[in-house]
Design a protein around this motif. Structure first.
Motif, PDB file in Angstrom:
ATOM      1  N   GLN A 572      31.626 -15.787   7.690  1.00 40.08           N
ATOM      2  CA  GLN A 572      30.890 -16.095   6.472  1.00 40.08           C
ATOM      3  C   GLN A 572      29.916 -14.978   6.103  1.00 40.08           C
ATOM      4  O   GLN A 572      29.643 -14.738   4.926  1.00 40.08           O
ATOM      5  CB  GLN A 572      30.138 -17.417   6.634  1.00 40.08           C
ATOM      6  CG  GLN A 572      31.061 -18.622   6.720  1.00 40.08           C
ATOM      7  CD  GLN A 572      31.927 -18.789   5.490  1.00 40.08           C
ATOM      8  OE1 GLN A 572      31.449 -19.092   4.399  1.00 40.08           O
ATOM      9  NE2 GLN A 572      33.229 -18.574   5.653  1.00 40.08           N
ATOM     10  N   LEU A 573      29.398 -14.266   7.122  1.00 44.90           N
ATOM     11  CA  LEU A 573      28.528 -13.125   6.838  1.00 44.90           C
ATOM     12  C   LEU A 573      29.308 -12.062   6.063  1.00 44.90           C
ATOM     13  O   LEU A 573      28.816 -11.509   5.065  1.00 44.90           O
ATOM     14  CB  LEU A 573      27.969 -12.559   8.142  1.00 44.90           C
ATOM     15  CG  LEU A 573      26.910 -11.460   8.005  1.00 44.90           C
ATOM     16  CD1 LEU A 573      25.893 -11.577   9.135  1.00 44.90           C
ATOM     17  CD2 LEU A 573      27.519 -10.066   8.024  1.00 44.90           C
ATOM     18  N   TRP A 574      30.540 -11.773   6.509  1.00 41.57           N
ATOM     19  CA  TRP A 574      31.362 -10.809   5.777  1.00 41.57           C
ATOM     20  C   TRP A 574      31.749 -11.341   4.409  1.00 41.57           C
ATOM     21  O   TRP A 574      31.891 -10.574   3.443  1.00 41.57           O
ATOM     22  CB  TRP A 574      32.608 -10.457   6.586  1.00 41.57           C
ATOM     23  CG  TRP A 574      32.319  -9.525   7.727  1.00 41.57           C
ATOM     24  CD1 TRP A 574      32.358  -9.813   9.055  1.00 41.57           C
ATOM     25  CD2 TRP A 574      31.938  -8.152   7.625  1.00 41.57           C
ATOM     26  NE1 TRP A 574      32.016  -8.721   9.816  1.00 41.57           N
ATOM     27  CE2 TRP A 574      31.759  -7.668   8.956  1.00 41.57           C
ATOM     28  CE3 TRP A 574      31.714  -7.281   6.565  1.00 41.57           C
ATOM     29  CZ2 TRP A 574      31.371  -6.368   9.233  1.00 41.57           C
ATOM     30  CZ3 TRP A 574      31.343  -5.976   6.850  1.00 41.57           C
ATOM     31  CH2 TRP A 574      31.171  -5.525   8.147  1.00 41.57           C
ATOM     32  N   GLY A 575      31.892 -12.652   4.292  1.00 40.04           N
ATOM     33  CA  GLY A 575      32.167 -13.237   2.970  1.00 40.04           C
ATOM     34  C   GLY A 575      31.015 -13.040   2.014  1.00 40.04           C
ATOM     35  O   GLY A 575      31.209 -12.774   0.818  1.00 40.04           O
ATOM     36  N   ILE A 576      29.791 -13.159   2.520  1.00 40.69           N
ATOM     37  CA  ILE A 576      28.602 -12.918   1.688  1.00 40.69           C
ATOM     38  C   ILE A 576      28.562 -11.456   1.246  1.00 40.69           C
ATOM     39  O   ILE A 576      28.260 -11.154   0.086  1.00 40.69           O
ATOM     40  CB  ILE A 576      27.334 -13.297   2.469  1.00 40.69           C
ATOM     41  CG1 ILE A 576      27.245 -14.819   2.630  1.00 40.69           C
ATOM     42  CG2 ILE A 576      26.079 -12.764   1.781  1.00 40.69           C
ATOM     43  CD1 ILE A 576      26.150 -15.277   3.565  1.00 40.69           C
TER      44      ILE A 576
END
Length: 914
Positions: A572-576
């Motif tokens: 999810q960090l990479w998605g952000i």
């Protein structure tokens, strides 16, 4: 009594007692002295060595009632010390006494150092609890005996009357007549002491049993009448009230029995008789206003309808009475049940506006949180209007205004041929409210000092002194008289921008006015910035930004981006990161982007069971802040400030969208690498307690609903404009005219209406921007640029010998300037002042603008950066702490310095550095 004989210290050794005596103060009291009074702060306790202390409770009539007498060895005042509550009794010395005094600090230290103290108080509290329960039970039994004795003396019919009243919250006179063949007045005549058992409500023509009496009678009732009699009386009362149309009394009965579904069913019937819930008027309308409307309607019928009018007024008064009773009964109803019944909620809020505005505002907020998405656009508009009325009633005018703006926005979004769903209207309106709150908090936290009257007066005096001082002083560095005046006026504007006692655009317009009135430049030059294509470009891009923001497309896009990445912390960090990068060119407002991205990150962290400001929450929140807000300088359309800054130099060195992107691409890679490395190092070994459930993102997407016609047109138009900007080297059309075509498409299609143009575009910022663009033209005409270039060349030659030295100096100077001057004024000052030096250093104006943009938004101190503050408050401070943010701030400063220095060879290769 010696201290060693006191119960509290019986387990202490002699050494411990000796040490203890050195910490205690001895107090001597004379008969009549007051040690403490009921209601005083409970910050100490006493031990009685000798004497006697009386404890009293204060009655409402001011008299005292004796509670207990304490003797040698007893303690007093410890309950307030333990509970941190005010004194529950008054302590008065009965005879000459000697006491030991223990303050809070000493007490806390004793509890920590001596476990025996804790054991003593546990035993003491247990004994007192047993004693209190015994007294209560004895009192209850005595009360019951008295009530039973009194009831046995009554006739059978009156006895039944009493027990029936105990079963119901209140009893109308008509019901008593129906059940027992007697009215309240007749019962009073039959039993003169009736007032000792029941209380009469003349306005409602009803009675209710005193609570303490009712409890006793309900305990006795099963033995006397059997288990079913209470339910029988309740059923008879409900049947009677239903036949009479007395819905309020029915609701009251069901509410007293906590049968909330039935209570709400009846309340819905009542609401249906009083008004159409979908077409109700504002909750703030008072009873007086409704009577005036009724009277107006009656006057239309004429004088012949006088009897009808009287009947209508009586019916209106009765409905108002019933609404009040229902509102009072529903105050204990669970929020989740009440907000699910819109018609009943309407009745309850009308009651709250008049009688309990705090409770009303609480239920409005609960309705928006729990059920807002389920309401239609019309209903949601009304809920916002209720919020505005309640806030105005409570004196919260700013919040009332925000609720009204949301009501208006929701009403507009629900009108037209392509109406939004209630879910979509709710989601977008709630986003707008959250954003406005976070921006207001950020603006307050970003002020350097408070706006006191003395600070404002000092700023005005300094500003006037600056103007007069430079006007009187002899010209220096080859400047003309007008050039000196120009510097004095500019410095005065900077002082007022720093103190921020008036809006930036007012200061800017005042500066232009002084240029003209002082004869420095002609009006055409002073206002030339308003005629530049860049200024028109800003109008068009703001309009497109307003359309995209209100459409909800950005929020939808971010959620879809997150769905494409793994459902754990790192995924999810990479998605952000991906979402921030993709959205960066589409909306030119850093604050708007972070107020979108950080709350999404906070929602994700909560779904993964990360606590507030935990490593997981901070990692996601800070990543969203950086890649939604601080990447704006890397693309031309990433921020209004980009256009503002380059508008100061664009006529001499134009740069199109694709050139900006290519120039900044390696810098972005370095910037991202440094900051992501810092995030991973700070929050290493962070793993989500549970993977994010897919239905969390699905629910948020469901809230937005399908793409509307307006969204499709807005997205296609904006993307087409960006593509045209990218292809500008091929077609040669200026950016302003590309954006004009997109603006025209949105207006003709009806997506961009007059309301959005007037409220969605920041016209005050455009006024400031127009003067900022004029600043450069005026400085050139007065020869200020040449004089400044000559002066800097003579005194700062060391910095122009190498682009490395020059860029490092620009970054450090920008960091220092933002300690005092922030945001757009800082960018204008630095670009204008350093442009001549950049030319001497052989550095292209774009590089100067780019480095200044990155360097004027640091957040070493929270107040420095509006973007940082907006991010912090958009999660209500739950995503990350200032301490965590400050660590990332130093990595941000390092990243800016590194990218500027490491990109020098690349920029030389492109010919931007000579």
């Amino acid at each position: 009594m010696a201290i060693k004989d006191m119960e509290m210290f019986k387990d202490f050794s002699n050494i411990e007692l000796a040490k203890l005596l050195g910490k205690l103060d001895m107090v001597k009291g004379q008969a009549g002295d007051m040690l403490f009074e009921q209601g005083d702060p409970g910050d100490s306790m006493y031990l009685i060595e000798s004497g006697r202390i009386e404890l009293f409770s204060q009655k409402q009539d001011g008299t005292r009632q004796s509670l207990v007498s304490l003797q040698d060895g007893d303690t007093l005042g410890e309950m307030a010390l333990l509970t941190n509550e005010p004194r529950s009794a008054t302590a008065i010395v009965a005879v000459e006494s000697v006491l030991y005094y223990i303050d809070r600090e000493t007490f806390d230290r004793l509890v920590v150092e001596q476990p025996q103290i804790s054991s003593y108080f546990i035993r003491l509290l247990s004994q007192r609890l047993v004693s209190t329960n015994g007294r209560l039970q004895a009192s209850k039994e005595a009360k019951a005996q008295w009530v039973l004795h009194e009831v046995e003396l009554l006739p059978a019919l009156l006895r039944d009357f009493f027990f029936a009243c105990a079963c119901l919250p209140s009893v109308r006179d008509g019901l008593l007549k129906h059940l027992f063949g007697m009215t309240i007045e007749e019962a009073n005549q039959a039993y003169a002491a009736l007032g000792r058992f029941v209380q009469q409500d003349v306005e409602r023509d009803s009675v209710h049993m005193r609570p303490e009496i009712a409890r006793v009678l309900l305990d006795i009732l099963p033995q006397r009448y059997g288990e079913r009699q209470q339910q029988l009386w309740v059923d008879q009362a409900l049947a009677y009230y239903q036949a009479e149309g007395d819905w309020s009394s029915m609701v009251e009965v069901y509410a007293a029995r906590n049968e909330w579904e039935l209570a709400l069913d009846v309340a819905a019937i009542a609401a249906g008789e009083w008004a159409e819930p979908g077409q109700v008027k504002a909750a703030g309308q008072t009873g007086k206003a409704r009577r005036e409307e009724g009277e107006k309607a009656e006057r239309l019928v004429g004088e012949r309808a006088e009897k009808t009018k009287i009947a209508a007024e009586a019916a209106l008064a009765e409905s108002e009475r019933q609404q009040g009773v229902i509102g009072q009964a529903l105050r204990r109803c669970p929020d989740e049940l009440l907000v699910a019944r819109y018609a009943v909620l309407w009745t309850y809020v009308r009651y709250c506006v008049e009688h309990a505005p705090e409770a009303g505002l609480a239920i409005v907020e609960a309705a928006l949180d729990q059920r807002g998405a389920a309401y239609s656009a019309q209903q949601l508009t009304t809920v916002y209007e209720w919020g505005a009325d309640l806030c105005r009633k409570l004196g919260r005018n700013q919040l009332a205004l925000e609720y009204l703006q949301l009501a208006e926005a929701t009403a507009l979004s629900g009108s037209g041929s392509a109406k939004r769903s209630g879910d979509q209207s709710f989601g977008l309106a709630k986003q707008m409210l959250a954003r406005s709150k976070s921006e207001r908090l950020a603006a307050g936290a970003g002020r350097l000092g408070d706006r006191s009257r003395w600070l404002g007066l000092a700023a005005i005096i300094l500003a006037v002194a600056s103007v007069l001082g430079f006007h009187i002083a002899e010209p220096v560095a080859g400047l003309s008289r007008h050039g000196m005046d120009f510097i004095g006026i500019g410095l005065a504007a900077v002082i007022l921008w720093i103190v921020n006692i008036m809006p930036d655009y007012i200061v800017a317009l005042g500066m232009a006015m002084l240029w003209v009135l002082g004869g420095l430049v002609e009006p055409e030059v002073a206002l030339s910035g308003f005629a530049s294509p860049t200024w028109l470009y800003m109008i068009f891009i703001m309009a497109m930004s307003a359309v995209i923001t209100k459409s909800g497309f950005l929020y939808r896009f971010s959620l879809h981006a997150l769905k494409r990445f793994p459902a754990n912390y790192r995924g999810q960090l990479w998605g952000i990161v991906a979402g921030g990068i993709m959205l960066n060119p589409m909306i030119p407002s850093s604050s708007a982007k972070v107020s979108l991205g950080v709350p999404i990150a906070q929602t994700l962290s909560e779904s993964m069971d990360f606590g507030a400001r935990s490593h997981g929450a901070a990692g996601l929140g800070l990543t969203a802040m950086l890649f939604y807000g601080f990447t704006a300088p890397f693309v031309l359309t990433g921020s209004y400030t980009n256009v503002l800054a380059f508008g100061l130099v664009t006529s001499a060195s134009p740069v199109n969208w694709i050139q900006w992107f290519i120039y900044a691409l390696p810098a972005f890679v370095i910037f991202s690498s440094v900051l992501l490395a810092m995030i991973f190092i700070m929050f290493r070994k962070t793993a989500s307690a549970k993977p994010i459930a897919a239905d969390v993102l699905d629910e948020q997407l469901r809230l937005l609903g399908p793409l509307t016609r307006e969204e499709r047109i807005a997205v296609v138009t904006v993307l087409s404009c960006i593509i045209m900007l990218v292809l500008q080297p091929l077609h040669g059309i200026d950016s302003a005219w590309i954006m004009l075509i997109g603006f025209a498409v949105l207006v003709i299609s009806g997506v961009l209406d007059r309301k959005t143009i007037s409220t969605g575009i920041d016209w005050t910022f455009l006024l400031f921007l127009g003067v900022a663009f004029s600043f450069s033209a005026a400085a050139n005409e007065l020869g200020l640029v040449e004089a400044l270039s000559s002066f800097l060349g003579q005194h700062m030659g060391v910095f122009v010998t190498s682009p490395f030295f020059f860029l490092a100096a620009v970054i450090v100077l920008s960091f220092i300037v933002t300690l005092i001057v922030r945001d757009d004024p800082a960018v204008i000052l630095l670009v204008t002042a350093l442009l001549p030096l950049a030319d001497q250093a052989g550095v292209h104006p774009w590089i100067l603008v780019f480095v200044v943009l990155l360097s004027t938004d640091p957040f070493f101190f929270a107040y420095q950066s509006p973007t940082y503050l907006t991010a912090y408050y958009s999660s209500e401070g739950k995503a990350f702490s200032h301490r965590q943010g400050q660590k990332v701030a130093f990595a941000y400063g390092l990243a800016v310095l590194l990218l500027a220095l490491l990109c020098v060879p690349y920029w030389k290769w492109l010919g931007l550095i000579h």
